[in-house]
Design a protein around this motif. Sequence first.
Motif, PDB file in Angstrom:
ATOM      1  N   GLN A  26      17.114  23.594  18.643  1.00 60.04           N
ATOM      2  CA  GLN A  26      18.553  23.498  18.835  1.00 60.04           C
ATOM      3  C   GLN A  26      19.321  23.430  17.526  1.00 60.04           C
ATOM      4  O   GLN A  26      20.507  23.718  17.511  1.00 60.04           O
ATOM      5  CB  GLN A  26      18.883  22.276  19.682  1.00 60.04           C
ATOM      6  N   GLY A  27      18.653  23.058  16.442  1.00 61.29           N
ATOM      7  CA  GLY A  27      19.358  22.957  15.175  1.00 61.29           C
ATOM      8  C   GLY A  27      18.405  22.957  13.995  1.00 61.29           C
ATOM      9  O   GLY A  27      17.182  23.016  14.148  1.00 61.29           O
ATOM     10  N   ILE A  83      10.178  32.166  18.672  1.00 59.69           N
ATOM     11  CA  ILE A  83      10.948  30.957  18.394  1.00 59.69           C
ATOM     12  C   ILE A  83      12.421  31.342  18.480  1.00 59.69           C
ATOM     13  O   ILE A  83      12.826  32.380  17.968  1.00 59.69           O
ATOM     14  CB  ILE A  83      10.568  30.359  17.027  1.00 59.69           C
ATOM     15  N   SER A  84      13.205  30.516  19.177  1.00 58.17           N
ATOM     16  CA  SER A  84      14.599  30.887  19.431  1.00 58.17           C
ATOM     17  C   SER A  84      15.497  29.665  19.434  1.00 58.17           C
ATOM     18  O   SER A  84      15.060  28.550  19.720  1.00 58.17           O
ATOM     19  CB  SER A  84      14.703  31.604  20.780  1.00 58.17           C
ATOM     20  N   ASP A  85      16.787  29.905  19.136  1.00 60.50           N
ATOM     21  CA  ASP A  85      17.778  28.840  19.239  1.00 60.50           C
ATOM     22  C   ASP A  85      18.753  29.063  20.394  1.00 60.50           C
ATOM     23  O   ASP A  85      19.654  28.270  20.609  1.00 60.50           O
ATOM     24  CB  ASP A  85      18.541  28.670  17.917  1.00 60.50           C
ATOM     25  N   PHE A  86      18.556  30.152  21.138  1.00 65.56           N
ATOM     26  CA  PHE A  86      19.442  30.402  22.283  1.00 65.56           C
ATOM     27  C   PHE A  86      18.678  30.649  23.582  1.00 65.56           C
ATOM     28  O   PHE A  86      19.203  30.409  24.653  1.00 65.56           O
ATOM     29  CB  PHE A  86      20.385  31.582  22.005  1.00 65.56           C
ATOM     30  N   ASN A 127      20.425  33.062  16.483  1.00 69.01           N
ATOM     31  CA  ASN A 127      21.778  33.503  16.185  1.00 69.01           C
ATOM     32  C   ASN A 127      22.279  32.969  14.843  1.00 69.01           C
ATOM     33  O   ASN A 127      23.069  33.612  14.173  1.00 69.01           O
ATOM     34  CB  ASN A 127      22.748  33.054  17.279  1.00 69.01           C
ATOM     35  N   ASN A 128      21.835  31.785  14.455  1.00 62.76           N
ATOM     36  CA  ASN A 128      22.303  31.119  13.252  1.00 62.76           C
ATOM     37  C   ASN A 128      21.565  31.671  12.027  1.00 62.76           C
ATOM     38  O   ASN A 128      20.352  31.548  11.921  1.00 62.76           O
ATOM     39  CB  ASN A 128      22.060  29.616  13.380  1.00 62.76           C
ATOM     40  N   PRO A 129      22.285  32.284  11.071  1.00 64.42           N
ATOM     41  CA  PRO A 129      21.618  32.865   9.900  1.00 64.42           C
ATOM     42  C   PRO A 129      20.943  31.830   8.996  1.00 64.42           C
ATOM     43  O   PRO A 129      19.927  32.117   8.376  1.00 64.42           O
ATOM     44  CB  PRO A 129      22.733  33.589   9.154  1.00 64.42           C
ATOM     45  N   ARG A 130      21.473  30.604   8.929  1.00 61.07           N
ATOM     46  CA  ARG A 130      20.837  29.557   8.124  1.00 61.07           C
ATOM     47  C   ARG A 130      19.499  29.164   8.716  1.00 61.07           C
ATOM     48  O   ARG A 130      18.517  28.972   8.001  1.00 61.07           O
ATOM     49  CB  ARG A 130      21.745  28.335   8.024  1.00 61.07           C
ATOM     50  N   ILE A 131      19.447  29.049  10.044  1.00 63.53           N
ATOM     51  CA  ILE A 131      18.186  28.721  10.711  1.00 63.53           C
ATOM     52  C   ILE A 131      17.187  29.857  10.509  1.00 63.53           C
ATOM     53  O   ILE A 131      16.011  29.631  10.242  1.00 63.53           O
ATOM     54  CB  ILE A 131      18.419  28.433  12.210  1.00 63.53           C
TER      55      ILE A 131
END
Length: 184
Positions: free
Chosen positions: A51-52, A39-42, A11-15
């Motif tokens: 996670q970050g 690979i996912s952050d959610f 979801n995070n565009p920087r990541i």
Amino acid sequence: MGIKKVAIKVNNPRIFRQLVQELRKSDLIPTVDSGDLTISDFDKNADVFIQGEDEIKKAITYLQCLKLGKRKFDELLIGIDTNSPKLTVVILGDGIIIDTLEAWIDEIEDIIEEVISKYPYKRIYIGVGTGNKYGELVYKLLSIRFPFVKKVNESRTSLRNPYVDIKDKDVRAAYMIALRSTKC
């Protein structure tokens, strides 16, 4: 289990941007469709969950292992060439160069600590070229924190070797130091 494509579901565009850059550096193909791994952050059920931003490097190194078909490197070799106050560090995973760094003497301990925590391994070897005053200083600094650091005589490490085709002489020397650190 060699992998080529990695699906990025974040979801995070920087990541997302950092992941794409790091995957390309590692010769992995980033995609938003389906891939060999996700690979996912959610999504906690993804193959690799982060996670970050601070977990990106560790995830990439894990993917580098998976790319070679393993979960951990059998041997992680670190070679440090000490020809100037700016040190050249080469990291080998099972004999393959996976990273090269430049570091100043005062930051070498933290960089080695970061490398050790970032790459999964079974055995680790650290070699320091001790052919000059910088090498002796780096060896003394590292041997306090890492008692398994070995001195490597640098007298023949940067010479041309028909089996090592690395153009940069400092990287070539650090590579040879890393290989020679495994000798008892």
